[in-house]
Write a protein that holds these residues in place. Structure first.
Motif, PDB file in Angstrom:
ATOM      1  N   PRO A   1       0.824  -1.213   0.000  1.00 50.49           N
ATOM      2  CA  PRO A   1       0.000   0.000   0.000  1.00 50.49           C
ATOM      3  C   PRO A   1       0.858   1.262   0.000  1.00 50.49           C
ATOM      4  N   ASN A   2       0.305   2.375  -0.479  1.00 48.94           N
ATOM      5  CA  ASN A   2       0.964   3.660  -0.225  1.00 48.94           C
ATOM      6  C   ASN A   2       0.520   4.134   1.162  1.00 48.94           C
ATOM      7  N   THR A   3       1.016   5.269   1.611  1.00 52.46           N
ATOM      8  CA  THR A   3       0.710   5.692   2.990  1.00 52.46           C
ATOM      9  C   THR A   3      -0.796   5.872   3.204  1.00 52.46           C
TER      10      THR A   3
ATOM     11  N   ILE B   1       5.289  -0.259   2.752  1.00 50.84           N
ATOM     12  CA  ILE B   1       4.478   0.962   2.649  1.00 50.84           C
ATOM     13  C   ILE B   1       5.271   1.955   1.811  1.00 50.84           C
ATOM     14  N   THR B   2       4.707   2.337   0.646  1.00 50.84           N
ATOM     15  CA  THR B   2       5.411   3.299  -0.206  1.00 50.84           C
ATOM     16  C   THR B   2       4.980   4.707   0.206  1.00 50.84           C
ATOM     17  N   MET B   3       5.955   5.598   0.281  1.00 49.19           N
ATOM     18  CA  MET B   3       5.693   6.921   0.847  1.00 49.19           C
ATOM     19  C   MET B   3       6.024   8.035  -0.133  1.00 49.19           C
ATOM     20  N   GLY B   4       5.731   7.800  -1.410  1.00 49.01           N
ATOM     21  CA  GLY B   4       5.983   8.829  -2.421  1.00 49.01           C
ATOM     22  C   GLY B   4       7.426   9.307  -2.376  1.00 49.01           C
ATOM     23  N   GLY B   5       7.609  10.624  -2.338  1.00 47.25           N
ATOM     24  CA  GLY B   5       8.953  11.205  -2.305  1.00 47.25           C
ATOM     25  C   GLY B   5       9.752  10.842  -1.062  1.00 47.25           C
ATOM     26  N   ASP B   6       9.081  10.297  -0.034  1.00 45.00           N
ATOM     27  CA  ASP B   6       9.792   9.910   1.186  1.00 45.00           C
ATOM     28  C   ASP B   6      10.265   8.455   1.169  1.00 45.00           C
ATOM     29  N   GLY B   7      10.164   7.801   0.007  1.00 50.30           N
ATOM     30  CA  GLY B   7      10.729   6.456  -0.089  1.00 50.30           C
ATOM     31  C   GLY B   7       9.768   5.348   0.306  1.00 50.30           C
ATOM     32  N   MET B   8      10.307   4.308   0.949  1.00 48.24           N
ATOM     33  CA  MET B   8       9.473   3.171   1.310  1.00 48.24           C
ATOM     34  C   MET B   8       9.925   2.538   2.614  1.00 48.24           C
TER      35      MET B   8
ATOM     36  N   PRO C   1      15.335   5.386   1.311  1.00 49.71           N
ATOM     37  CA  PRO C   1      14.988   6.755   0.882  1.00 49.71           C
ATOM     38  C   PRO C   1      14.983   6.874  -0.648  1.00 49.71           C
ATOM     39  N   THR C   2      14.321   7.909  -1.165  1.00 47.13           N
ATOM     40  CA  THR C   2      14.421   8.209  -2.603  1.00 47.13           C
ATOM     41  C   THR C   2      15.489   9.284  -2.768  1.00 47.13           C
ATOM     42  N   PHE C   3      15.789   9.591  -4.008  1.00 47.76           N
ATOM     43  CA  PHE C   3      16.788  10.612  -4.291  1.00 47.76           C
ATOM     44  C   PHE C   3      16.053  11.821  -4.823  1.00 47.76           C
TER      45      PHE C   3
ATOM     46  N   LYS D   1      14.105  15.230 -10.592  1.00 53.25           N
ATOM     47  CA  LYS D   1      12.986  15.940 -11.218  1.00 53.25           C
ATOM     48  C   LYS D   1      11.813  14.976 -11.295  1.00 53.25           C
ATOM     49  N   VAL D   2      10.672  15.411 -10.789  1.00 51.28           N
ATOM     50  CA  VAL D   2       9.496  14.551 -10.837  1.00 51.28           C
ATOM     51  C   VAL D   2       8.511  15.119 -11.841  1.00 51.28           C
ATOM     52  N   PHE D   3       8.194  14.350 -12.866  1.00 51.49           N
ATOM     53  CA  PHE D   3       7.253  14.831 -13.878  1.00 51.49           C
ATOM     54  C   PHE D   3       5.867  14.271 -13.654  1.00 51.49           C
TER      55      PHE D   3
ATOM     56  N   THR E   1       2.160   9.032 -11.757  1.00 52.58           N
ATOM     57  CA  THR E   1       1.216   7.952 -12.107  1.00 52.58           C
ATOM     58  C   THR E   1       1.984   6.696 -12.475  1.00 52.58           C
ATOM     59  N   GLY E   2       1.528   5.601 -11.913  1.00 48.12           N
ATOM     60  CA  GLY E   2       2.121   4.319 -12.289  1.00 48.12           C
ATOM     61  C   GLY E   2       3.333   3.923 -11.463  1.00 48.12           C
ATOM     62  N   ALA E   3       3.766   4.787 -10.547  1.00 46.99           N
ATOM     63  CA  ALA E   3       4.940   4.424  -9.721  1.00 46.99           C
ATOM     64  C   ALA E   3       4.646   3.169  -8.900  1.00 46.99           C
ATOM     65  N   GLY E   4       3.426   3.081  -8.391  1.00 53.86           N
ATOM     66  CA  GLY E   4       3.031   1.908  -7.594  1.00 53.86           C
ATOM     67  C   GLY E   4       3.084   0.630  -8.430  1.00 53.86           C
ATOM     68  N   ASP E   5       2.654   0.712  -9.680  1.00 57.38           N
ATOM     69  CA  ASP E   5       2.706  -0.460 -10.579  1.00 57.38           C
ATOM     70  C   ASP E   5       4.157  -0.893 -10.802  1.00 57.38           C
TER      71      ASP E   5
ATOM     72  N   ALA F   1      13.388  -1.800  -6.897  1.00 59.93           N
ATOM     73  CA  ALA F   1      12.079  -1.193  -7.170  1.00 59.93           C
ATOM     74  C   ALA F   1      12.119   0.310  -6.930  1.00 59.93           C
ATOM     75  N   ASN F   2      12.898   0.716  -5.932  1.00 63.85           N
ATOM     76  CA  ASN F   2      13.026   2.132  -5.617  1.00 63.85           C
ATOM     77  C   ASN F   2      13.740   2.879  -6.752  1.00 63.85           C
ATOM     78  N   TYR F   3      14.772   2.253  -7.331  1.00 65.45           N
ATOM     79  CA  TYR F   3      15.420   2.855  -8.502  1.00 65.45           C
ATOM     80  C   TYR F   3      14.440   2.916  -9.674  1.00 65.45           C
ATOM     81  N   ALA F   4      13.726   1.804  -9.904  1.00 70.76           N
ATOM     82  CA  ALA F   4      12.823   1.737 -11.061  1.00 70.76           C
ATOM     83  C   ALA F   4      11.712   2.786 -10.936  1.00 70.76           C
ATOM     84  N   ALA F   5      11.157   2.932  -9.730  1.00 70.26           N
ATOM     85  CA  ALA F   5      10.091   3.921  -9.532  1.00 70.26           C
ATOM     86  C   ALA F   5      10.649   5.324  -9.720  1.00 70.26           C
ATOM     87  N   GLY F   6      11.894   5.533  -9.299  1.00 65.70           N
ATOM     88  CA  GLY F   6      12.547   6.833  -9.477  1.00 65.70           C
ATOM     89  C   GLY F   6      12.678   7.180 -10.952  1.00 65.70           C
TER      90      GLY F   6
HETATM   91  N1  LIG Z   1       8.484  12.503  -5.714  1.00 68.82           N
HETATM   92  C1  LIG Z   1       9.160  11.354  -5.810  1.00 68.82           C
HETATM   93  N2  LIG Z   1      10.524  11.348  -5.891  1.00 68.82           N
HETATM   94  C2  LIG Z   1      11.195  10.193  -5.999  1.00 68.82           C
HETATM   95  N3  LIG Z   1      10.615   8.984  -6.004  1.00 68.82           N
HETATM   96  C3  LIG Z   1       9.287   8.927  -5.917  1.00 68.82           C
HETATM   97  C4  LIG Z   1       8.481  10.104  -5.825  1.00 68.82           C
HETATM   98  N4  LIG Z   1       7.181   9.722  -5.765  1.00 68.82           N
HETATM   99  C5  LIG Z   1       7.190   8.378  -5.818  1.00 68.82           C
HETATM  100  N5  LIG Z   1       8.442   7.892  -5.896  1.00 68.82           N
HETATM  101  C6  LIG Z   1       8.835   6.469  -5.933  1.00 68.82           C
HETATM  102  O1  LIG Z   1       7.703   5.689  -6.250  1.00 68.82           O
HETATM  103  C7  LIG Z   1       7.359   4.823  -5.158  1.00 68.82           C
HETATM  104  C8  LIG Z   1       5.853   4.655  -5.091  1.00 68.82           C
HETATM  105  O2  LIG Z   1       5.266   5.933  -4.978  1.00 68.82           O
HETATM  106  P1  LIG Z   1       3.891   6.173  -4.175  1.00 68.82           P
HETATM  107  O3  LIG Z   1       4.094   5.873  -2.754  1.00 68.82           O
HETATM  108  O4  LIG Z   1       3.429   7.517  -4.561  1.00 68.82           O
HETATM  109  O5  LIG Z   1       2.968   5.034  -4.819  1.00 68.82           O
HETATM  110  P2  LIG Z   1       1.427   5.051  -5.263  1.00 68.82           P
HETATM  111  O6  LIG Z   1       0.712   6.140  -4.552  1.00 68.82           O
HETATM  112  O7  LIG Z   1       0.933   3.680  -5.131  1.00 68.82           O
HETATM  113  O8  LIG Z   1       1.552   5.399  -6.787  1.00 68.82           O
HETATM  114  P3  LIG Z   1       0.420   5.268  -7.896  1.00 68.82           P
HETATM  115  O9  LIG Z   1       0.110   6.672  -8.288  1.00 68.82           O
HETATM  116  O10 LIG Z   1       1.076   4.509  -8.977  1.00 68.82           O
HETATM  117  O11 LIG Z   1      -0.734   4.529  -7.279  1.00 68.82           O
HETATM  118  C9  LIG Z   1       7.995   5.470  -3.940  1.00 68.82           C
HETATM  119  O12 LIG Z   1       8.206   4.529  -2.922  1.00 68.82           O
HETATM  120  C10 LIG Z   1       9.298   6.019  -4.559  1.00 68.82           C
HETATM  121  O13 LIG Z   1      10.236   4.972  -4.732  1.00 68.82           O
END
Ligand SMILES: Nc1ncnc2c1ncn2[C@@H]1O[C@H](COP(=O)(O)OP(=O)(O)OP(=O)(O)O)[C@@H](O)[C@H]1O
Ligand SMILES: [Mg+2]
Length: 337
Positions: free
Chosen positions: A205-207, A242-249, A262-264, A267-269, A272-276, A299-304
């Motif tokens: 899950p995300n947060t 637990i994925t935490m967006g820009g705060d890593g996982m 942590p994430t690095f 530039k974030v464009f 969408t699809g990071a969770g996939d 996975a953290n590199y790939a999502a980045g």
């Molecule tokens: N702003 C960011 N900078 C760097 N990495 C990011 C950022 N946002 C997401 N990520 C990467 O993507 C992973 C998943 O992101 P997130 O927690 O937003 O998932 P999600 O909400 O399930 O995404 P989705 O929109 O696909 O459902 C994070 O753990 C991180 O590795």
């Protein structure tokens, strides 16, 4: 982990198998311009200049696996319609192996976004949220039974369209118990369906979803840990990410070992699809025999990589290798042990 080890890990993803079962959908975009308001109603008239169709839902997860060199088998349902044919073509183009169960009584799930002058004007959803009918359900399990032993890792891709339901889960979990080697089961949860995911190997899950499943508001490290513990209590899962967006996982291997990746700053464009991408990369890495922490690091590199591209993108192994060379090594910290 040394850089050399990470590069080796990326190389070793190739050729491994993952099955994805769940809600497949067609992401359809109609793009154009507006120069007048309709005489029929107070709405803009969009002149369509281009159209694109992309694999969505479970299809996007499968596409991420193929893009990393894995062998993805996608098992899903579509209707007897044009959108179903388009999905079949897109799956072929993405080099996915598929078992698409054609259900004449439902439309293919399709989400059409109408975009004018770079702004989404409206989204039109065509779908019927409902489990498979008896005949299709039997066809599904007959098929699964015939190939289940070839797949060490299975992703249940639940977008809440009804495919992943109580009847499916009960029969699926019974089926895998009988396997020569029980496959690992990974799930990216849909909040309304949490109770279906008891005893799975990994939930991602995300947060927000973690908070909803745990019944608390998740905002910081303390609440991430509390939500994680509550999810273990509720679902008896084996591991949790637990994925935490820009705060890593945050990776929980049981409730006693919690680590943070942590994430690095990049530039974030488009997130969408990071969770996939996360669940796809982890599944493939586990299929290749890696441990869960290594799988999550990849996975953290790939999502980045994916958040740095526009649209629901995927990462290839060369994208991953580049990211590993460009970025510093992630500083994994221990939250609990
Ligand atoms: N702003 C960011 N900078 C760097 N990495 C990011 C950022 N946002 C997401 N990520 C990467 O993507 C992973 C998943 O992101 P997130 O927690 O937003 O998932 P999600 O909400 O399930 O995404 P989705 O929109 O696909 O459902 C994070 O753990 C991180 O590795
Ligand atoms: Mg998600």
């Amino acid at each position: 982990m040394t850089l050399e080890k990470i590069h080796c890990a990326i190389e070793s993803l190739k050729g491994h198998k993952v099955m994805i079962i769940g809600d497949l959908m067609l992401d359809h975009y109609m793009i154009g311009g507006v120069d007048r308001i309709s005489p029929e109603a107070p709405v803009p008239v969009v002149r369509v200049e281009s159209e694109t169709s992309l694999l969505g839902g479970a299809g996007n997860v499968a596409r991420n696996i193929a893009s990393l060199g894995g062998e993805a088998l996608l098992v899903a349902t579509v209707g007897h319609d044009e959108a179903g044919d388009t999905l079949e073509e897109l799956c072929n183009e993405a080099q996915l192996t598929t078992k698409l169960i054609r259900d004449p009584s439902r439309p293919t799930t399709k989400k059409t976004r109408i975009i004018a002058s770079n702004q989404q004007v409206v989204r039109v959803d065509q779908e019927l949220v409902r489990p498979l009918q008896d005949r299709e359900f039997e066809e599904l399990f007959k098929y699964l039974q015939s190939i289940i032993n070839d797949f060490p890792v299975i992703i249940l891709s639940d977008y809440g369209k009804g495919f992943i339901c109580r009847e499916f889960i009960d029969r699926f979990m019974d089926m895998i118990k009988e396997c020569d080697r029980r496959p690992l089961v990974l799930v990216d949860p849909k909040t309304v369906n949490y109770d279906l995911y008891k005893n799975v190997d990994l939930l991602t899950p995300n947060t927000k979803e973690a908070g909803e499943g745990a019944g608390i508001l998740v905002a910081d490290r303390e609440t991430v840990i509390r939500a994680g513990e509550a999810l273990f209590e509720r679902l008896d899962c084996k591991n949790l990410l637990i994925t935490m967006g820009g705060d890593g996982m945050a990776l929980f291997e049981g409730t006693e070992s919690i680590r943070h990746i942590p994430t690095f700053a990049r530039k974030v464009f488009d997130v969408t699809g990071a969770g996939d991408t996360v669940i796809a990369t982890i599944a493939l890495a586990l299929s290749a025999g890696m441990d869960l922490l290594t799988a999550c690091t990849l996975a953290n590199y790939a999502a980045g990589v994916v958040v740095g591209q526009v649209g629901a993108a995927t990462a290839s192994s060369s994208d991953l290798n580049d990211a590993v060379d460009e970025l510093p090594e992630p500083d994994v910290s221990i939250w609990k042990e």
